[in-house]
Design a protein around this motif. Structure first.
Motif, mmCIF file in Angstrom:
data_model
loop_
_atom_site.group_PDB
_atom_site.id
_atom_site.type_symbol
_atom_site.label_atom_id
_atom_site.label_comp_id
_atom_site.label_asym_id
_atom_site.label_seq_id
_atom_site.Cartn_x
_atom_site.Cartn_y
_atom_site.Cartn_z
ATOM 1 N N SER A 20 0.814 -1.211 0.000
ATOM 2 C CA SER A 20 0.000 0.000 0.000
ATOM 3 C C SER A 20 0.854 1.271 0.000
ATOM 4 N N PHE A 21 2.134 1.165 0.335
ATOM 5 C CA PHE A 21 3.003 2.347 0.342
ATOM 6 C C PHE A 21 3.037 3.014 -1.031
ATOM 7 N N ARG A 22 2.791 2.250 -2.086
ATOM 8 C CA ARG A 22 2.840 2.809 -3.447
ATOM 9 C C ARG A 22 1.788 3.905 -3.649
ATOM 10 N N GLN A 23 0.693 3.862 -2.899
ATOM 11 C CA GLN A 23 -0.354 4.870 -3.042
ATOM 12 C C GLN A 23 -0.085 6.134 -2.226
ATOM 13 N N SER A 24 0.705 6.034 -1.162
ATOM 14 C CA SER A 24 0.901 7.190 -0.287
ATOM 15 C C SER A 24 2.349 7.640 -0.178
ATOM 16 N N CYS A 25 3.228 7.011 -0.944
ATOM 17 C CA CYS A 25 4.635 7.407 -0.949
ATOM 18 C C CYS A 25 5.040 7.751 -2.371
ATOM 19 N N ARG A 26 6.078 8.538 -2.494
ATOM 20 C CA ARG A 26 6.565 8.921 -3.815
ATOM 21 C C ARG A 26 8.076 8.811 -3.852
#
Length: 72
Positions: A20-26
């Motif tokens: 899920s980090f892919r949705q809230s991290c850049r």
């Protein structure tokens, strides 16, 4: 980053894990055995974070208030 038959990889050939980090991290990338990113906090700001030894994660990697987390 590159697509190797559907697997996202860094220039060094390390596969970027799902989670899920892919949705809230850049700006995430693998740096040796570490996953490095800038992740959104609950207040909306972003902070740099690093998860050492991410290949040993037994659960998908997530973002906990700006920090990369998983169960090892």
């Amino acid at each position: 980053r590159s697509n190797d038959d559907g697997v996202l990889k860094c220039a060094n050939g390390v596969a970027i894990p799902n989670g899920s980090f892919r949705q809230s991290c850049r700006a995430w990338f693998a740096d040796g055995g570490d996953l490095v990113a800038s992740c959104r906090r609950k207040n909306g700001s972003y902070q740099p974070t690093r998860l050492g030894g991410f290949a040993a994660c037994k659960t998908p990697i997530g973002n906990n208030d700006g920090s990369l987390v998983c169960t090892k």
